[in-house]
Design an enzyme around this catalytic site. Structure first.
Site, mmCIF file in Angstrom:
data_model
loop_
_atom_site.group_PDB
_atom_site.id
_atom_site.type_symbol
_atom_site.label_atom_id
_atom_site.label_comp_id
_atom_site.label_asym_id
_atom_site.label_seq_id
_atom_site.Cartn_x
_atom_site.Cartn_y
_atom_site.Cartn_z
ATOM 1 N N ASN A 136 68.531 -2.288 -107.907
ATOM 2 C CA ASN A 136 68.744 -1.022 -108.619
ATOM 3 C C ASN A 136 70.050 -1.056 -109.407
ATOM 4 O O ASN A 136 70.105 -0.637 -110.563
ATOM 5 C CB ASN A 136 68.741 0.144 -107.631
ATOM 6 C CG ASN A 136 67.318 0.582 -107.290
ATOM 7 O OD1 ASN A 136 66.361 0.186 -107.969
ATOM 8 N ND2 ASN A 136 67.185 1.392 -106.264
ATOM 9 N N PHE B 51 74.828 8.399 -101.564
ATOM 10 C CA PHE B 51 73.464 7.972 -101.879
ATOM 11 C C PHE B 51 73.440 7.344 -103.267
ATOM 12 O O PHE B 51 74.074 7.850 -104.190
ATOM 13 C CB PHE B 51 72.511 9.159 -101.834
ATOM 14 C CG PHE B 51 72.269 9.709 -100.450
ATOM 15 C CD1 PHE B 51 71.578 8.966 -99.502
ATOM 16 C CD2 PHE B 51 72.726 10.968 -100.098
ATOM 17 C CE1 PHE B 51 71.335 9.473 -98.231
ATOM 18 C CE2 PHE B 51 72.489 11.486 -98.823
ATOM 19 C CZ PHE B 51 71.793 10.734 -97.890
ATOM 20 N N GLU B 52 72.662 6.275 -103.402
ATOM 21 C CA GLU B 52 72.691 5.503 -104.638
ATOM 22 C C GLU B 52 72.278 6.282 -105.888
ATOM 23 O O GLU B 52 72.623 5.915 -106.993
ATOM 24 C CB GLU B 52 71.811 4.260 -104.503
ATOM 25 C CG GLU B 52 70.353 4.577 -104.255
ATOM 26 C CD GLU B 52 69.533 3.315 -104.048
ATOM 27 O OE1 GLU B 52 69.185 2.680 -105.040
ATOM 28 O OE2 GLU B 52 69.239 2.983 -102.900
ATOM 29 N N ALA B 53 71.528 7.356 -105.700
ATOM 30 C CA ALA B 53 71.105 8.132 -106.863
ATOM 31 C C ALA B 53 72.265 8.888 -107.491
ATOM 32 O O ALA B 53 72.177 9.351 -108.626
ATOM 33 C CB ALA B 53 69.982 9.095 -106.478
ATOM 34 N N GLY B 54 73.381 9.036 -106.732
ATOM 35 C CA GLY B 54 74.563 9.650 -107.328
ATOM 36 C C GLY B 54 75.299 10.665 -106.466
ATOM 37 O O GLY B 54 76.393 11.093 -106.809
#
Lengths: 333, 257
Positions: A136, B51-54
């Site tokens: 990712n 969390f990697e989404a932000g």
């Protein structure tokens, strides 16, 4: 060239990382602030073509342009390249339509805590799809390089793994420190599609909540289609420009599609329809059932509204708004 | 008095004790997220989850289904980008990560990409890295939470998606991964393992109540090293179980598995 390349990943590079060719494209692109509002079907027809490489905004099934995915299936796009960057329900839909034949894989075939998509796995296991492996962050970094207008950026992931071996990255020795770095080639998609909260008709966009890599995706893509929950005035954009996520000249089409991320989550608007996402996963287990399921939910639908109406309509949307705002915890049903 | 609990509850409780107050953690959904929530609600209110989404340092109201959903950024101090989160890890700000996979090997390498067939035509395709390779490369201490099973614990991963100690010894740092990072502990339903500091091979440090060293070895596809003194893992306490069941996962999404 004096830079010492230690190792090359064996994966295929599906897109051109050359920043000068990208600059030439961006130079010729119209930067006029004109009304770009149009229907989603018109936008997909005009800006998404067979054989091209595309990428989608959002993370997993969150703020993902699901309405656009359905329209791509209805218009029968084929042989495309796709950035499988945190892809989940979108990937599931695109596999059902066999839209792409090559994919940069960061996260594919899964729907996080919901499980894995039988349909997506089946398609990826046919051998018909060319895959280059990434992570990712790798795909974020590649979009970042393109957004910066440089041919690559270095990072410290991938090293020592088979993920690197199956990527198209390069490992080099840092000219300053001697450390090993993974070079990530710029990714310039032919088209990027991003679902957002608000936009004016010119494509000045406001996104709320997590951004994933969408700021860079908008800047890296040669063409950008924006679908929005609602159109707002240019005056509103100019009233508070700190709220603008990316500006109009990046954008080619603006489509007002309320609930355009359904059945996924749209932060501050509506939560995901978990029941319906489970229906998808269940239907995929039997190809005949799944064929009918797709016919009913995508191919027989004129547009996203018809899909929503078939799956609970406004009543369902109100439920999903209640869940999103945790109002059920305050007694609202 | 003995309190009854299932294997998942045990793993989550034991893993959550590693997350001290004031530390930083990069994590995905599922059991690792439950461990993080339990830590946050019990002993480590200032555990900063990323969390990697932000999302940066949220206070989770319930289990997120996706690391990008609205629960994952509930009462966060900031919502940012994937680049910002991953680069925070790459810069050395993040202490822990919890990962999993279809296979884990003797050096703690993880496979979440495919099993059987070939890379281009796999028998079973899995999601791939997602953010796992990134977190496993950048975070100081990588931990794994998984079921003890000989098909999962293999001598050598078919595909190394995420780096552990690679081929053991100093190979991880020779490959260029940041100095001082690496696999730290593995939590299963039967035992807790760490990695022997020289060879970097997995070794048993404690067995969970009801399991012997033999049980653990019988459910592992390679020979495990044994720590000089193998202790018994402390079982979940009543307060841990109460918070886990009532506040962390009332719908039993994870602990009901």
């Amino acid at each position: 060239m004096t830079m010492n390349i230690i190792k090359k990943g064996k994966g295929e590079l599906f897109t051109d990382p050359d920043p000068d060719r990208a600059r030439t494209f961006f130079q010729k692109k119209s930067k006029k602030m004109v009304n770009k509002a149009m229907t989603l079907s018109k936008a997909i027809e005009t800006f998404v073509h067979d054989g091209e490489y595309f990428a989608l905004g959002g993370f997993g099934a969150n703020r993902t342009p699901i309405a656009a995915c359905h329209e791509i299936l209805r218009q029968g796009r084929k042989n495309m390249g796709f950035a499988g960057h945190t892809a989940s329900h979108d990937f599931e839909i695109l596999c059902a339509g066999e839209v792409f034949d090559r994919v940069d894989a960061g996260y594919i075939v899964g729907l996080e805590a919901r499980g894995l998509s039988v349909c997506a796995r089946r398609y990826m296991q046919t051998g018909k799809v060319k895959v280059t492996e990434w992570t990712n962050y790798s795909l974020s970094a590649r979009l970042r390089a393109a957004a910066m207008g440089v041919p690559f950026i270095p990072t410290r992931n991938l090293l020592g793994t088979d993920t690197f071996e199956c990527s198209a990255a390069r490992i080099i020795e840092c000219p300053y420190t001697g450390k090993k770095l993974a070079l990530h080639p710029a990714l310039y998609p032919d088209v990027g599609i991003i679902h957002v909260h608000e936009s004016d008709v010119y494509g000045n966009v406001r996104v709320r909540g997590i951004l994933k890599s969408d700021n860079d995706l908008a800047r890296a893509s040669k063409r950008v289609i924006v679908t929005c929950e609602r159109l707002i005035t240019n005056e509103e954009i100019r009233r508070d420009p700190t709220e603008t996520t990316f500006p109009y000249f990046l954008v080619d089409a603006v489509c007002e599609v309320p609930y355009g991320g359904y059945p996924g989550t749209m932060a501050y608007e509506y939560f995901s329809d978990e029941e319906h996402l489970q229906e998808w996963l269940k239907a995929e287990e039997d190809s005949a059932v799944f064929k009918d399921f797709l016919q009913r939910n995508i191919y027989d639908c004129k547009d996203h509204h018809e899909y929503i109406n078939k799956n609970g309509g406004m009543e369902k949307m109100l439920q999903l708004r209640t869940i999103e705002h945790l109002l059920h915890k305050e007694g609202k049903r | 008095m003995t309190t009854s609990y299932n294997a998942m509850e045990l793993m989550i409780c034991v893993a959550s004790r590693e997350l001290e107050d004031g530390s930083t953690l990069a994590v995905g959904t599922g059991a690792p997220c439950a461990a993080a929530m339990l830590a946050q609600k019990l002993n480590s209110p200032n555990l900063a989850i990323m969390f990697e989404a932000g999302s940066v340092s949220p206070q989770l109201p319930e289990m997120p289904i996706s690391v990008g959903d609205s629960r994952a950024s509930h009462k966060a101090v900031m919502v940012s980008t994937m680049g910002a989160i991953m680069e925070t890890c790459q810069r050395g700000y993040v202490d822990y990560t919890f990962l999993g996979g279809a296979q884990i090997d003797i050096y703690g390498n993880l496979n979440s990409t495919y099993i059987g067939g070939t890379y281009q035509k796999p028998k079973v395709r899995f999601p791939g890295s997602g953010g796992a390779n990134d977190f496993g490369s950048f975070c100081w201490k990588m931990m794994v939470l998984t079921v003890q099973d000989a098909r999962r614990f293999v001598e050598k991963c078919e595909f190394i998606t995420t780096p552990g100690w690679l081929q053991g010894g100093n190979s991880r740092y020779e490959a260029g991964l940041p100095e001082g990072t690496g696999p730290y502990k593995v939590f299963t339903n039967m035992a807790v393992m760490d990695f022997e500091p020289e060879s970097r091979r997995m070794r048993i440090i404690s067995t969970n109540p009801g399991y012997s060293v033999k049980d653990v070895q019988d459910n592992c596809g390679f020979e495990l090293l044994k720590a000089p003194k193998i202790t018994e893992t402390l079982p979940p306490t009543e307060i841990e179980l109460k918070i886990l069941r009532e506040e962390v996962d009332p719908h039993r999404y994870v602990i009901g598995r």
